[in-house]
Design a protein around this motif. Structure first.
Motif, PDB file in Angstrom:
ATOM      1  N   UNK A  95       3.017  41.241 -37.275  1.00 43.08           N
ATOM      2  CA  UNK A  95       1.625  41.643 -37.381  1.00 43.08           C
ATOM      3  C   UNK A  95       1.094  40.125 -36.621  1.00 43.08           C
ATOM      4  N   UNK A  96       1.096  40.219 -35.298  1.00 38.79           N
ATOM      5  CA  UNK A  96       0.642  38.910 -34.769  1.00 38.79           C
ATOM      6  C   UNK A  96       0.251  39.335 -33.181  1.00 38.79           C
ATOM      7  N   UNK A  97      -0.609  38.584 -32.707  1.00 39.49           N
ATOM      8  CA  UNK A  97      -0.565  38.847 -31.225  1.00 39.49           C
ATOM      9  C   UNK A  97       0.428  38.165 -30.539  1.00 39.49           C
ATOM     10  N   UNK A  98       0.942  38.779 -29.595  1.00 42.79           N
ATOM     11  CA  UNK A  98       2.186  38.332 -29.026  1.00 42.79           C
ATOM     12  C   UNK A  98       2.334  37.110 -28.424  1.00 42.79           C
ATOM     13  N   UNK A  99       0.979  36.467 -27.715  1.00 44.69           N
ATOM     14  CA  UNK A  99       1.109  35.133 -27.766  1.00 44.69           C
ATOM     15  C   UNK A  99       1.413  34.137 -28.428  1.00 44.69           C
ATOM     16  N   UNK A 100       1.297  34.628 -29.683  1.00 40.51           N
ATOM     17  CA  UNK A 100       1.535  33.677 -30.800  1.00 40.51           C
ATOM     18  C   UNK A 100       2.905  33.408 -30.984  1.00 40.51           C
ATOM     19  N   UNK A 101       3.783  34.358 -30.452  1.00 40.32           N
ATOM     20  CA  UNK A 101       5.169  34.291 -30.492  1.00 40.32           C
ATOM     21  C   UNK A 101       5.804  33.718 -29.355  1.00 40.32           C
ATOM     22  N   UNK A 102       5.215  33.917 -28.105  1.00 44.16           N
ATOM     23  CA  UNK A 102       5.596  33.270 -26.888  1.00 44.16           C
ATOM     24  C   UNK A 102       5.087  31.695 -27.010  1.00 44.16           C
ATOM     25  N   UNK A 103       4.127  31.400 -27.663  1.00 47.08           N
ATOM     26  CA  UNK A 103       3.902  29.924 -27.824  1.00 47.08           C
ATOM     27  C   UNK A 103       4.787  29.251 -28.874  1.00 47.08           C
ATOM     28  N   UNK A 104       5.015  30.117 -29.909  1.00 45.32           N
ATOM     29  CA  UNK A 104       6.067  29.531 -30.959  1.00 45.32           C
ATOM     30  C   UNK A 104       7.417  29.363 -30.382  1.00 45.32           C
ATOM     31  N   UNK A 105       7.891  30.282 -29.378  1.00 40.06           N
ATOM     32  CA  UNK A 105       9.141  30.202 -28.811  1.00 40.06           C
ATOM     33  C   UNK A 105       9.066  28.784 -28.091  1.00 40.06           C
ATOM     34  N   UNK A 106       7.725  28.443 -27.324  1.00 40.55           N
ATOM     35  CA  UNK A 106       7.656  27.393 -26.286  1.00 40.55           C
ATOM     36  C   UNK A 106       7.760  26.090 -27.087  1.00 40.55           C
ATOM     37  N   UNK A 107       7.035  26.156 -28.418  1.00 35.48           N
ATOM     38  CA  UNK A 107       7.000  24.743 -28.943  1.00 35.48           C
ATOM     39  C   UNK A 107       8.553  24.555 -29.378  1.00 35.48           C
ATOM     40  N   UNK A 108       9.271  25.934 -29.904  1.00 38.84           N
ATOM     41  CA  UNK A 108      10.416  25.403 -30.293  1.00 38.84           C
ATOM     42  C   UNK A 108      11.520  24.869 -29.136  1.00 38.84           C
ATOM     43  N   UNK A 109      11.324  25.431 -28.063  1.00 34.94           N
ATOM     44  CA  UNK A 109      12.041  24.882 -26.962  1.00 34.94           C
ATOM     45  C   UNK A 109      11.530  23.353 -26.414  1.00 34.94           C
ATOM     46  N   UNK A 110      10.254  23.040 -26.831  1.00 33.29           N
ATOM     47  CA  UNK A 110       9.726  21.649 -26.583  1.00 33.29           C
ATOM     48  C   UNK A 110      10.148  20.715 -27.537  1.00 33.29           C
ATOM     49  N   UNK A 111      10.991  21.206 -28.625  1.00 33.29           N
ATOM     50  CA  UNK A 111      11.560  20.558 -29.848  1.00 33.29           C
ATOM     51  C   UNK A 111      10.166  19.819 -30.485  1.00 33.29           C
ATOM     52  N   UNK A 112       9.321  20.551 -30.750  1.00 31.97           N
ATOM     53  CA  UNK A 112       8.077  20.296 -31.484  1.00 31.97           C
ATOM     54  C   UNK A 112       7.877  21.043 -32.938  1.00 31.97           C
ATOM     55  N   UNK A 113       9.141  21.588 -33.071  1.00 31.36           N
ATOM     56  CA  UNK A 113       8.985  22.104 -34.300  1.00 31.36           C
ATOM     57  C   UNK A 113       8.537  21.347 -35.714  1.00 31.36           C
ATOM     58  N   UNK A 114       8.821  20.080 -35.633  1.00 26.52           N
ATOM     59  CA  UNK A 114       8.512  19.262 -36.910  1.00 26.52           C
ATOM     60  C   UNK A 114       7.053  18.894 -36.705  1.00 26.52           C
ATOM     61  N   UNK A 115       6.433  18.911 -35.584  1.00 28.89           N
ATOM     62  CA  UNK A 115       4.751  18.517 -35.330  1.00 28.89           C
ATOM     63  C   UNK A 115       4.121  19.239 -36.346  1.00 28.89           C
ATOM     64  N   UNK A 116       3.434  18.394 -37.264  1.00 28.49           N
ATOM     65  CA  UNK A 116       2.440  19.019 -38.266  1.00 28.49           C
ATOM     66  C   UNK A 116       1.201  19.135 -37.378  1.00 28.49           C
ATOM     67  N   UNK A 117       0.742  20.466 -37.753  1.00 28.26           N
ATOM     68  CA  UNK A 117      -0.714  20.689 -37.154  1.00 28.26           C
ATOM     69  C   UNK A 117      -1.633  21.178 -38.153  1.00 28.26           C
ATOM     70  N   UNK A 118      -3.015  21.079 -37.850  1.00 30.74           N
ATOM     71  CA  UNK A 118      -3.824  21.413 -38.735  1.00 30.74           C
ATOM     72  C   UNK A 118      -4.741  22.355 -37.999  1.00 30.74           C
ATOM     73  N   UNK A 119      -5.035  23.579 -38.494  1.00 28.49           N
ATOM     74  CA  UNK A 119      -5.981  24.604 -37.934  1.00 28.49           C
ATOM     75  C   UNK A 119      -7.114  24.933 -38.955  1.00 28.49           C
ATOM     76  N   UNK A 120      -8.385  25.016 -38.416  1.00 25.62           N
ATOM     77  CA  UNK A 120      -9.181  25.604 -39.225  1.00 25.62           C
ATOM     78  C   UNK A 120      -9.614  27.131 -38.918  1.00 25.62           C
ATOM     79  N   UNK A 121     -10.066  27.926 -39.808  1.00 34.31           N
ATOM     80  CA  UNK A 121     -10.716  29.150 -39.770  1.00 34.31           C
ATOM     81  C   UNK A 121     -12.107  28.999 -40.052  1.00 34.31           C
ATOM     82  N   UNK A 122     -13.152  29.337 -39.090  1.00 30.90           N
ATOM     83  CA  UNK A 122     -14.611  29.379 -39.402  1.00 30.90           C
ATOM     84  C   UNK A 122     -15.111  30.398 -38.407  1.00 30.90           C
ATOM     85  N   UNK A 123     -16.481  30.594 -38.666  1.00 28.87           N
ATOM     86  CA  UNK A 123     -17.214  31.456 -37.784  1.00 28.87           C
ATOM     87  C   UNK A 123     -18.389  30.676 -37.153  1.00 28.87           C
ATOM     88  N   UNK A 124     -19.021  31.083 -36.107  1.00 28.14           N
ATOM     89  CA  UNK A 124     -20.191  30.139 -35.560  1.00 28.14           C
ATOM     90  C   UNK A 124     -21.450  30.810 -35.996  1.00 28.14           C
TER      91      UNK A 124
END
Lengths: 472, 472
Positions: free
Chosen positions: B11-40
């Motif tokens: 239950x996700x936009x397909x680009x989340x999966x293609x990006x996830x796969x790409x992060x995986x292959x750039x060996x950035x699995x352990x990079x910590x990221x912070x995302x905010x949810x907000x509306x404008x």
């Protein structure tokens, strides 16, 4: 977590259950009733509606039942044991007639007719309205987009703005309307819809340099790279970097598929970007766009502004069916106990057509849709059809080619048609759309497609109306 | 049939999966990221939004995973074995911070923050947006209706016009916003919401006489009878018949609960009906109304037209969140790899606030909401907050009472707050709403609630902006 199919009998407005219980205790279980599903006006000021949601709905109707947990829940709501006992074995055992899913349809046409005992016909009402109203709304929206997009690609991007799980059926309906693909992976699996989507801004942002982000993505996805070029500055940074990477890809024997614009003036940017790409010998790289698009914006971009766009991702407005947000389809009793029934309304136009009916389509010499006729179920289609209120307006259609649009789809509770794949429904719908004249497809003041009624039905209606005196 | 919880990882936009796969292959699995949810911006030109959808969302995030069937499906979409292998054991293992569900919130506030590795944070994006955007939209709509309806009853009638299964969450969100009940029986069971609804036109139509229909219904449901009085003629037939039946009910020791108006001029009819009922000594019989209602119509009926209405059923406009149909919440990367991140936009107002942040609310002496402040995660709330672009506008809030609105809700993949019942969330939300000043509740040009930002965040943002040269 509860799942719908385990509790499908509860997917109904509570008044259907209180009415059903009341029918039960008035010993009217065996009364046969006929209900019509129809809508009175189109959304988006559209000249037509694409009828969608049917085949999935039929499957749910055959599963409509009450589990022990459902019965226990209804008992807590004060429902009575004898009726709960009846619900234990409940199955829909009636007949349903419908036009084909994907058909092009118009206001005040009986699109789906349920013949069943009163209780059965009543309990499935909300499910019918819930599935047909929404999917027809979205399929119509999608068809309008497809109509202006022509051969360009068109993807559903609506998951993030849809009504939670409504996103799944939005994707299904969008495909019937003409979308090529969806971003919604779950819907992709469920309905075998091509899924699309490559990268978002977060991919680009998560690298220190835009070009590094592009390069890495292309390296990992050499056969399916669409680069999002507006994270920093489309013309000064995004496109020059995309061109560099495209050239590097060429050396490896690969081709950049497209760049995506997601902000700014899409007409201006797309023309500039097309020139930049062509100048670099990258004529084959496409340009796709997203960002609050709808059919009117796409039309203006293509037809008025000379935008150089090869594809569109449409999200919010598609999945939520803006500007209207709903198709106001209704489900009205037209016959019960062997008698024609009517809902009188102070608004004359809202008076429903009584009797068990069918829908017939007449064609002109070129094979285009000419008139639709609402006839009695067993009536011979070779006749004259009348304006529903002004009888001096009538057309003799007896010599025209016709098709009976309403076919039986459920017989004694069982589906009696072959269910089609989503692709087949889409294909059928697109073919039918070609038979609709252009003047009905206009966005502004589309020509009204004429739907006539057999005089026999109008006579019965007028007699029923005369029985009820009303203030003027 | 597939059910969502069995395939929630899809239950996700397909680009989340293609990006996830790409992060995986750039060996950035352990990079910590912070995302905010907000509306404008708010929907309906509202001065506030009711934040909804959170607690259910958290449960789904803890279940987010990939079954063998999901993996097989993704393989067919061309995803690579090593990445699919990684997905097999996928679980969200990060941290999530959020304001409480039911909170009154405003544009550009970090409402929910995800701290996780890039892949995890990315894969749950669409689910977060899908659940929070829609439920916050509907809860806000419902709150506006509740605000004008006062103590009158208010029921969700949206099932027939909702986006298929979105109806279930529409009902949930409507309750958080202040609805008393829903017609949606499934949602009633799922969330323990009172269900409501008694009879439709079809009940009345299916009898030869209106009074027979009323009498039978009252006989079977003596304690819960609401009679629909507009099937034939409200004043000449419906109400006189309802009065007769109410009198008969009195003789049996029962009381007619209400009559329902579903067409015509509700102000005019309700005043007339009130007089007729009172004259018959039926002061206790309520009058409820439905038919394309919304908060503006209800306000006008009550405040300007002297309508005598005791309750409302609101369907289409509530369940579809009209006129807007969507809350445009977004999910933006604000930090990764230990560095603050930013999405630059040509539209300056759309530039996001970088860094891992929290939301603080300051109160005036009367305990009303005074200002909100966006601060760094570990910052002391006793400070001066600034307008996000015009720094000469700033407020010293260091002496005010405050609450830190953002709390940790998921820790290492596990929910770390006590989940509340829907009733508790509703109660919390209604209490908080009382602390919002009236001028923010106006329908027309509500006063803008001020949200300031800590200077440290603005300095970091400005430094990042300066690094990217852009055309003007």
């Amino acid at each position: 977590m509860h799942t719908l199919t385990d509790h499908i009998g509860l997917y109904t407005d509570f008044y259907e259950l209180t009415m059903a219980q009341s029918y039960f205790f008035t010993e009217r279980i065996d009364d046969v009733a006929t209900f019509d599903y129809f809508f009175r006006s189109t959304p988006f000021d559209s000249g037509y509606v694409v009828y969608a949601g049917l085949e999935e709905l039929l499957s749910l109707i055959t599963k409509f039942s009450y589990s022990q947990e459902d019965i226990d829940y209804l008992r807590k709501q004060g429902m009575k044991e004898e009726f709960l006992n009846y619900l234990k074995d409940f199955r829909f055992s009636g007949n349903i007639y419908s036009v084909k899913e994907g058909e092009i349809v118009f206001p005040n046409e009986p699109l789906l007719t349920v013949e069943a005992n009163l209780i059965e016909a009543q309990l499935i009402e909300s499910l019918i309205l819930n599935y047909l109203n929404f999917q027809s709304l979205i399929a119509t929206k999608a068809r309008r987009i497809r109509d202006v997009a022509g051969e360009r690609s068109f993807a559903d991007f609506g998951l993030r703005r849809a009504q939670t799980l409504g996103s799944i059926h939005a994707a299904r309906a969008a495909v019937i309307g003409g979308a090529d693909s969806t971003s919604n992976t779950y819907a992709g699996m469920m309905y075998d819809i091509p899924v699309s989507g490559t990268q978002a801004h977060s991919w680009v942002q998560s690298f220190d340099d835009e070009i590094e982000a592009f390069r890495k993505y292309a390296e990992i996805n050499p056969d399916n790279t669409v680069l999002l070029v507006d994270t920093y500055d489309t013309l000064k940074s995004g496109v020059p970097n995309a061109i560099k990477v495209a050239k590097e890809m060429e050396k490896q024997g690969h081709r950049l598929k497209a760049v995506r614009l997601d902000s700014g003036d899409l007409a201006y940017l797309s023309r500039k970007v097309r020139k930049m790409l062509n100048k670099a010998g990258l004529d084959y790289v496409g340009i796709v766009a997203s960002n609050q698009l709808n059919e009117r914006i796409i039309k203006s971009l293509i037809k008025e502004q000379g935008a150089k766009l090869d594809g569109f991702g449409v999200g919010t407005e598609l999945a939520t069916g803006q500007e209207d947000g709903a198709l106001g389809g209704v489900y009205k009793l037209v016959e019960s106990d062997g008698k024609p029934r009517l809902k009188i309304s102070e608004n004359v136009e809202k008076i429903s057509l009584p009797c068990n009916k069918k829908l017939v389509r007449y064609f002109d010499e070129e094979g285009k849709f000419y008139r639709d006729g609402v006839l009695l179920r067993d009536q011979n289609p070779e006749l004259t059809i009348f304006h529903p209120f002004h009888y001096h307006l009538n057309t003799d259609v007896s010599k025209l080619k016709y098709e009976i649009l309403t076919e039986q789809v459920i017989k004694g509770g069982e589906i009696c048609i072959g269910l089609r794949t989503l692709k087949e429904i889409k294909q059928y719908s697109l073919e039918r759309f070609k038979q609709l004249s252009e003047e009905h497809k206009r966005f502004i003041s589309p020509h009204t497609y004429k739907v006539g009624v057999a005089k026999d039905i109008l006579d019965i209606r007028d007699k029923l109306i005369a029985e009820v005196e009303k203030d003027f």
